[in-house]
Structures are given as structure tokens and as C-alpha cells.
Design an enzyme around this catalytic site. Structure first.
Site, PDB file in Angstrom:
ATOM      1  N   GLU A  74       1.072  -1.432  -0.254  1.00  0.00           N
ATOM      2  CA  GLU A  74       0.040  -0.080  -0.140  1.00  0.00           C
ATOM      3  C   GLU A  74       0.968   1.827   0.302  1.00  0.00           C
ATOM      4  O   GLU A  74       0.139   1.802  -0.455  1.00  0.00           O
ATOM      5  CB  GLU A  74      -0.987  -0.053   1.065  1.00  0.00           C
ATOM      6  N   SER A 332     -54.623 -26.634  -3.088  1.00  0.00           N
ATOM      7  CA  SER A 332     -55.529 -26.983  -1.790  1.00  0.00           C
ATOM      8  C   SER A 332     -55.627 -26.618  -1.061  1.00  0.00           C
ATOM      9  O   SER A 332     -56.136 -27.385   0.010  1.00  0.00           O
ATOM     10  CB  SER A 332     -55.808 -28.887  -2.866  1.00  0.00           C
TER      11      SER A 332
END
Length: 690
Positions: A74, A332
Site C-alpha cells: 500500500e 388445495s
């Protein structure tokens, strides 16, 4: 002069920013969002949402390999610059002017810290300039070690993990103090793109990125070239309970907005979820759902507590919650409301009905097998899911009445009142259907699903406690007993036999046209469970029927769910109201003590003296009015006679039969009083022959 003015202005800006910065300890205490720890009903942690910060590690506690890995990838000149890297800054300015997204990685560790703590992530020149000023202010006020410590404890690594300790615990199941070189490389590689390189999302991408970090560390002399490190050999933490549990948390946690005042402090949410049942539910859905289809399951305790909730076969693949959000036809299983309405109107499970072709407003329903069974009792019609009988019942009690019954039991989606609605053509949510069956299980009392028991702060302060609402009696006890009788028969001998688990079960299957949806909802020992299966695109699923895969998934789950509960027999004894009881002679003709009689000598016997005994004369009215003969009595067939077709609520018996004595005689016999009429049963709701 211009350069001097720029330097002077920058210096003043940095000095002013440095004076305005919080202290080191204030920065250490700040958090970027709310942490929510979700716990199961037994208190065990099932998931942590929002930012997770782990333990704060002082600079001396952070492994050197972690510092080296982060600096290598970094900010290789971290120890030599004064907050900004001139090369990186130039790149950032060019990027802001040209909008060239190919220029990246321009921020130093100090700039990233400034952005994470004070700014947003907007990629603008203005934000970059402010970021640079704040970075120099941080370098002015704090040491390099302090800046690196703040950064490593606050940077985001994905999955809600902030800081290296949280990331280490999330990905490797141990604190960051024990990080190896390979593990440090994996964590350092996440900063660039946490979601892309997360080892839980893409192991290969995480390993490849860690290889880049290790190469940079060797190039910069932070590890020896001779050292061989294999990131792929790192043992990652197994994700347990992170899949299907998220269906439950996605449903339950948004309710916090209604239950709690606005708060940003860390909280713990204690839920109704049973982790064992959740695992069983997940396994039953995965094992029984047909290939290419999706499955969902909801299980409620008798008070409405959600014990398990699965919204699909794989949350990572699709987080759409089919248990709470999807609206599909129940087939049903909807007949629950048809028969509830019929039972409330006066039918009983033993009443006789006829399974025969019928047409209602141009609609002619057919049974699943295509045949017709003729005369049968109501119990058998329900157990074998006879569509023609359901259609006749719906027409008789009224389709609006069936719709109102469904609303009463918690159906929240739109309901059609066309005749075909009796077969479940209105789309519903699985959790609503499960709620309706749970109300039946509770003797007809309302049940409201809930998933949050209490909410506390991280310090144990109680913010919310669930209180059950007073239940409402939705239907009379005898109606609930009657429908439970029907539901139990459907499992014992009807279409739901696959749902048997070795103890009393009541439930109903449901299958839609072309096998697009399969339903089974039922209950046993106080646990009510609903299962749905089908495709998201509503395409046909071969061999999908409610009595097969859904019922089998129900049984597999319920065997585990009720294993520690006592066996409970169902209350199916109908305590019918007085108006629905089979009439007897006294109801039919009145109490003999209320009649006037004439003895064999022609003398009047007043009421209360009793009817003549055999051989003492027969009761008959005077003035030539016809009496009630034995033949009349035999012709007065009780309203519940089994030969009557179809079964209907009891009508007033022997309507139109002559009174036992004429009005004229009774007026004279009682001194001009009112007419004495034999008592009749209360009128029942009207019914229509089919």
C-alpha cells in the site's frame, strides 16, 4: 512569489487542520457504524452484522510481518514521506483532471487513514486536496507508529471486518497476534478490493492477490528471496450458519426500525430462531427440492415464534426470500378456508356430500384423477381433496365468505372471489399460510409470527422486550375441532400420507396446474410448518405435487423439530352449539306438559298435569282439528339424517305441519291468551342445494 504563497497557504491549512484534529485516544474510540450481534433463542451467536472491530492492538502487539505486508503493497515509502507521496499526488491530480480511471493506488497509508476517518470515497479533485491536507496534519500531530497503528486497527477488510484483528478472526479463526506471513499477505491484499479478493467469496482470487503481496515484500527486502510461502495452504475459517440464517435475519432485523428508537450504539438482538431446527430445515429443503427448483420453509411455535425460516436452497446464490416475500398459488391447501367457512355455517365432518360433476357460472372443476366418487362424507372429501365438493361448498356458503375467512386467518395478499378461488388460485405468502394453520392448531385463536425476543445494548441494557398480544378467537372451538379432524384425516389416509412422522399430524397438500407449485402445511405437538417448492420463473416442475416432495420435506424437518416434545393428541370432539344439535322429540313437538289434553271421559286436562299414559286416552285437539299421528312423527325426518343430500346446516324441522291445537281453542282454553306454539329450533343460516 506564487510558489511561496502556495507553500504558505498549504502550511497554514495544515497547521489549522492539525489543531482541529481529535486526540489520538478520541480517534482510537471512534467507530464508523453500528454493530449488530444476532443471537439464537439459546443465546448463541448466529451472525454479526455491520462493522466488526475485534480487539484493539497496540503497535507493539501487531506482528511485524503484518506491518511489512501492508507497507509493501500500500505505501512502500511510508517511513520517508510526510503524509503525501509526490509521485502519487501527481497521479491523483492527473486523475482528477482527466478522469482517467486507469490511474489508481495514489493514496498513502496516511491519506487512506484520513479518508476513512474524516472523508468519503468520492473520487474528486476537491476531496483529494482535502485528503492531502488532512494527511499532512496527521503526520504533523502523530508519529509514524501511531499512524500505522490507527490504520491497521481501522482499515476495512470486507465482510464487515474493520481492523486486522477482526479480519484475522473472521477469515482464520484466531487473533491477529498469531498471524503467519501467508495470512498477513492475504489480509494485506484485501485493502485494494475487499469484496473481490475476500477468501470467503473467491479463494483463488485471494490467493493470487496474496502472491502479489509476497512478491512485493521480497522485492523490497522485507522477506528473504529464499523463503517459500504458499498462501493456498492457509486454513480458512469455515462459514457456519452464514447461509440460510441470513434469510431469517433479512426478515427479522428490518423490524428494529419499528421496535427501537434511533440508536447507533452496538446492540445484541435475541431472536426466536432455533439453530438445530434451522439446520434441519435447511437440510430437508436441500434434500427434497427437485432439481432446478427452489424450496422454502417456515416453522412457527404455538405462540407465533419463528423457529426456523429458509427462503431458498442457497442464500449465496440468491438472497430472494421465498418464505416471506414470494407470492405463489397455494393450490388445495387453500381449501382450509373453504371448509372452515362450511363448518362455521353448520356442516360437520360426518355430513354427506356428493362428488359429482358440477358447473358454476360456466366453470366446471375437475378432480385430480379425473374421476368422481359419488356420495361420501365431508371428512373423506377433504382428505382426498375433491375439487368438485370444494366448489359446491364455496358456492353454497359464498365465495365472499371464503375470502373473509382467509382474511380473518391472516392472509394479506389480494383474494379473488371468482368460483375457481376455492382451489387456491389467489397468490399467497408461505408465512401467511403457515400462520393460518398455526391458528387452527391453537384451537382457532389468532397467531402472529414474530422473530425478535429482546434487544439489549452491548452492556446488557434492555431496549426492547417482546410481549405477546392477547389472542383473538377467530372461529368457535367446535369449528377448529372439526377442521382439525379433517386435516388429521388428510394425513392419516388422504393426500398427505407422506407427512406422517409416527405421532399425530394434521395438514393439507396443495398442487397447482401443470405442477408449478407444491405446498404442504401442517402441525404436530404445537409446531406448525409450511413448505413450498417451485421455480422462480413459474415453469413446470416434473412430478411436483404437494403430497410428495413438500410433504417429505415437512416430515424430515418435523421429526427433528418435535423429537423433544410430548406427543399431543388433537382435540377433534365437536361440542356443537345448541342450534346445531340433532333435534329430539321435545324440540320437535314441545314438552308434553305444555299441551292441553282430553281424557277418555271428555274432560279437559290442564297444562302441567302430564300426558295420558297408555290406556288412559290419546292426546288430540278438539274442535275437529287434525292431530299429530305416529305417521306424522315418522315422516318428520331429523335434519341430520344421513340420507339427506347434500349435507346442509339444519333447517326448521317439519315446516308447515299443523299445530297440535287450533288457535281458537287455545284462546278459549286460556281465557283469551296468546297462542301456545310448540318450540322450534333456532333458524340456521340459509344454504343452497347443489
Amino acid at each position: 512569489m506564487a510558489a511561496l504563497l502556495v507553500v504558505l497557504f498549504a502550511g497554514l491549512a495544515v497547521a489549522f487542520a492539525a489543531r482541529s484534529l481529535p486526540s489520538y485516544y478520541q480517534l482510537q474510540a471512534t467507530q464508523v457504524g453500528q454493530t449488530i450481534v444476532v443471537r439464537a433463542r439459546d443465546g448463541s451467536e448466529i451472525v454479526e452484522l455491520g462493522p466488526s472491530f475485534g480487539e484493539w492492538l497496540d503497535s507493539g502487539e501487531i506482528p511485524q510481518v503484518m506491518k511489512d505486508a501492508m507497507i509493501s503493497v500500500e505505501d512502500r515509502r511510508f517511513h520517508s514521506h510526510w503524509g503525501i507521496d509526490p509521485v502519487r499526488l501527481t497521479g491523483a491530480i492527473i486523475e482528477g483532471v482527466t478522469g482517467d480511471d486507469r490511474i489508481g493506488g495514489t493514496s498513502t497509508i496516511t491519506q487512506q487513514l484520513a479518508r476513512n476517518v474524516f472523508l468519503n470515497s468520492n473520487r474528486t479533485l476537491d476531496r483529494k486536496l482535502r485528503e492531502a491536507v488532512l494527511a499532512m496534519a496527521l503526520e504533523w500531530k502523530f508519529s509514524k507508529e501511531q499512524i500505522l497503528e490507527l490504520y491497521l486497527n481501522k482499515v476495512y477488510f470486507g465482510g464487515g471486518a474493520y481492523g486486522i484483528d477482526s479480519a484475522s478472526r473472521k477469515f482464520f479463526s484466531h487473533p491477529a497476534t498469531d498471524l503467519s506471513v501467508a495470512e498477513a499477505a492475504i489480509i494485506a491484499g484485501l485493502v485494494k478490493a475487499p469484496s473481490r479478493y475476500s477468501p470467503t467469496a473467491d479463494v483463488d482470487a485471494a490467493v493470487n492477490r496474496a502472491g502479489v503481496v509476497l512478491r512485493l515484500m521480497k522485492e523490497q527486502g522485507r522477506i528473504a528471496d529464499s523463503v517459500t510461502i504458499d498462501p493456498s495452504a492457509v486454513k480458512l475459517k469455515e462459514e457456519t450458519g452464514q447461509n440460510s440464517v441470513r434469510y431469517f435475519t433479512d426478515w427479522a432485523l428490518p423490524q428494529l426500525d419499528l421496535l427501537l428508537p434511533e440508536t447507533f450504539e452496538p446492540i445484541e438482538v435475541w431472536t426466536t430462531l432455533d439453530t438445530g431446527m434451522q439446520r434441519a430445515a435447511t437440510a430437508s429443503i436441500k434434500a427434497n427440492t427437485p432439481e432446478g427448483a427452489q424450496g422454502a420453509l417456515v416453522s412457527l411455535d404455538r405462540d407465533g415464534a419463528v423457529l426456523a425460516l429458509v427462503g431458498g436452497t442457497d442464500y449465496v446464490e440468491t438472497n430472494y426470500n421465498r418464505a416471506t416475500d414470494a407470492v405463489r398459488q397455494p393450490g388445495s391447501s387453500w381449501k382450509l378456508f373453504v371448509y372452515l367457512a362450511a363448518l362455521e355455517a353448520g356442516y360437520t365432518p360426518d355430513d354427506r356430500v356428493v362428488d359429482t360433476p358440477v358447473t358454476i357460472d360456466g366453470w366446471s372443476p375437475r378432480n385430480s384423477g379425473g374421476g368422481y366418487a359419488g356420495e361420501m362424507d365431508l371428512r373423506s372429501a377433504f382428505a382426498y381433496s375433491k375439487n368438485t365438493v370444494a366448489a359446491q361448498l364455496g358456492n353454497e356458503v359464498g365465495f365472499g365468505t371464503v375470502s373473509s375467512m382467509a382474511r380473518r386467518f391472516g392472509i394479506t395478499t389480494p383474494i379473488s372471489t371468482y368460483p375457481s378461488m376455492v382451489l387456491g388460485t389467489s397468490e399467497v405468502r408461505l408465512i401467511d399460510m403457515t400462520r393460518a394453520f398455526a391458528a387452527v392448531s391453537e384451537g382457532g385463536q389468532s397467531v402472529e409470527p414474530y422473530g425478535i425476543l429482546k434487544v439489549t445494548t452491548s452492556d446488557g441494557e434492555l431496549l426492547y422486550q417482546h410481549e405477546r398480544k392477547e389472542p383473538v378467537q377467530l372461529v368457535p372451538d367446535y369449528v377448529a375441532a372439526g377442521i382439525t379432524d379433517l386435516l388429521q384425516t388428510a394425513v392419516n389416509t388422504g393426500t398427505g400420507r407422506a407427512a406422517q412422522i409416527g405421532r399425530p399430524v394434521a395438514g393439507k397438500t396443495g398442487t397447482t396446474n401443470s405442477n408449478k407449485d407444491g405446498y404442504f402445511v401442517g402441525f404436530s405437538s404445537g409446531v406448525t410448518t409450511g413448505v413450498w417448492m417451485g421455480r422462480d420463473d413459474n415453469a413446470r416442475v416434473a412430478s411436483l405435487q404437494g403430497g410428495r416432495a413438500p410433504a417429505q420435506a415437512f416430515a424430515a424437518f418435523m421429526r427433528y423439530a418435535v423429537k423433544d416434545r410430548p406427543v399431543e393428541e388433537f382435540e377433534t370432539e365437536l361440542q356443537l352449539p345448541e342450534w346445531q344439535m340433532e333435534p329430539d322429540d321435545e324440540q320437535f313437538f314441545g314438552d308434553p306438559d305444555d299441551y292441553y289434553f282430553i281424557d277418555e271421559q271428555g274432560n279437559l286436562i290442564e297444562p302441567g298435569r302430564g300426558a295420558p299414559q297408555p290406556g288412559q286416552g290419546s292426546p288430540f285437539p278438539v274442535e275437529g282439528e287434525p292431530g299429530v299421528s305416529e305417521a306424522d312423527r315418522r315422516r318428520a325426518v331429523p335434519a341430520t339424517d344421513p340420507q339427506r343430500q347434500p349435507a346442509r346446516p339444519p333447517q326448521q324441522p317439519n315446516e308447515g305441519a299443523p299445530p297440535a291445537a287450533s288457535d281458537d281453542f287455545l284462546r278459549r282454553a286460556t281465557g283469551g291468551g296468546g297462542t301456545a306454539q310448540p318450540p322450534r329450533p333456532a333458524p340456521s343460516p340459509p344454504a343452497t342445494e347443489y
